[in-house]
Design a protein around this motif. Sequence first.
Motif, short mmCIF file in Angstrom:
data_model
loop_
_atom_site.label_atom_id
_atom_site.label_comp_id
_atom_site.label_asym_id
_atom_site.label_seq_id
_atom_site.Cartn_x
_atom_site.Cartn_y
_atom_site.Cartn_z
N ALA A 69 -6.99 38.24 -2.87
CA ALA A 69 -6.92 37.78 -1.46
C ALA A 69 -5.74 37.38 -0.94
O ALA A 69 -4.69 36.94 -1.69
N LEU A 70 -5.57 37.26 0.37
CA LEU A 70 -4.39 36.95 1.06
C LEU A 70 -4.75 35.36 1.70
O LEU A 70 -5.95 35.37 2.41
N ASN A 71 -4.11 34.40 1.58
CA ASN A 71 -4.47 33.01 1.92
C ASN A 71 -3.40 32.46 2.81
O ASN A 71 -2.23 32.60 2.38
N LEU A 72 -3.73 31.85 3.94
CA LEU A 72 -2.90 31.34 4.75
C LEU A 72 -3.53 30.06 5.38
O LEU A 72 -4.50 29.93 5.45
N SER A 73 -2.59 29.03 6.03
CA SER A 73 -3.05 28.06 6.25
C SER A 73 -2.03 27.52 7.61
O SER A 73 -1.04 27.87 7.55
N VAL A 94 -7.31 30.29 6.18
CA VAL A 94 -7.77 31.65 6.30
C VAL A 94 -7.67 32.28 5.16
O VAL A 94 -6.43 32.50 4.53
N GLN A 95 -8.67 32.88 4.58
CA GLN A 95 -8.60 33.65 3.42
C GLN A 95 -9.36 35.34 3.69
O GLN A 95 -10.29 35.42 4.23
N LEU A 96 -8.35 36.25 3.45
CA LEU A 96 -8.93 37.63 3.57
C LEU A 96 -8.88 38.25 2.39
O LEU A 96 -7.93 38.42 1.35
N LYS A 97 -9.99 38.94 1.88
CA LYS A 97 -10.11 39.61 0.79
C LYS A 97 -10.18 41.05 0.70
O LYS A 97 -11.08 41.52 1.79
N LEU A 98 -9.49 41.58 0.09
CA LEU A 98 -9.16 42.97 0.27
C LEU A 98 -9.78 44.01 -0.59
O LEU A 98 -9.78 43.73 -1.95
N ALA A 99 -10.23 45.20 -0.29
CA ALA A 99 -10.77 46.04 -1.16
C ALA A 99 -9.62 46.86 -1.74
O ALA A 99 -8.98 47.67 -1.03
N LEU A 108 -7.17 50.30 4.79
CA LEU A 108 -7.21 48.87 4.55
C LEU A 108 -8.42 48.56 5.06
O LEU A 108 -8.99 48.70 6.17
N ILE A 109 -9.45 47.93 4.23
CA ILE A 109 -10.74 47.55 4.27
C ILE A 109 -10.54 46.03 3.87
O ILE A 109 -10.48 45.71 2.81
#
Length: 191
Positions: A69-73, A94-99, A108-109
């Motif tokens: 995951a990529l986390n940012l605030s 914001v958190q983006l979980k990547l496949a 990039l999904i």
Amino acid sequence: MGRFFRITAGITGTILLLLMTTLFICTAIGVRIDLSFLKPGVETSLEKVLGRNVSIDGPIAFELSFWPALNLSGFSNDNLPDARSPKFVEAGEVQLKLAIPPLLEGELIIQHIIARQIAVNLETDAAGNSNWVFADTAAEPEDSEPAEDTRPQGEQGRALITFSGLDHLSLKNISVNYFDAVVNKTVAFTL
């Protein structure tokens, strides 16, 4: 020569086994890597895409786990210059979980986006123009030649990474403000 080869193969195998074990342990416990040093580049890239100022006030971190995951605030995107509110959107976290398997093949999904503490300020001016319509920063004058594609290219000339989709979007604690200058009316609600 045979003994030297066996010793070299044994040392190489041991090193590879240690590296794989370390990676597995880091993945299993969810190690966070601080990527805040990338903030200026991320902000600049987003500004080029959106055509408006972007700021990330908090840290950026990559979480190495089975679902990376990529986390940012502290994300915010400026509004149009003549808008009533200075910010178009703000997000606390914001958190983006990547496949990972598709990413290894150049796709990039994003499996999951989770955003919390969101404030969105939508506006329509007196001429009926909406602030949620972003300018096409890649637009070229009709008489000029198309710009060269500057994305990283693979061997066959295609982009190395292409965005293929988003599987799940989760928005929590949303505050929406809408102002319509045509009828001079404001509507506000939370979800």
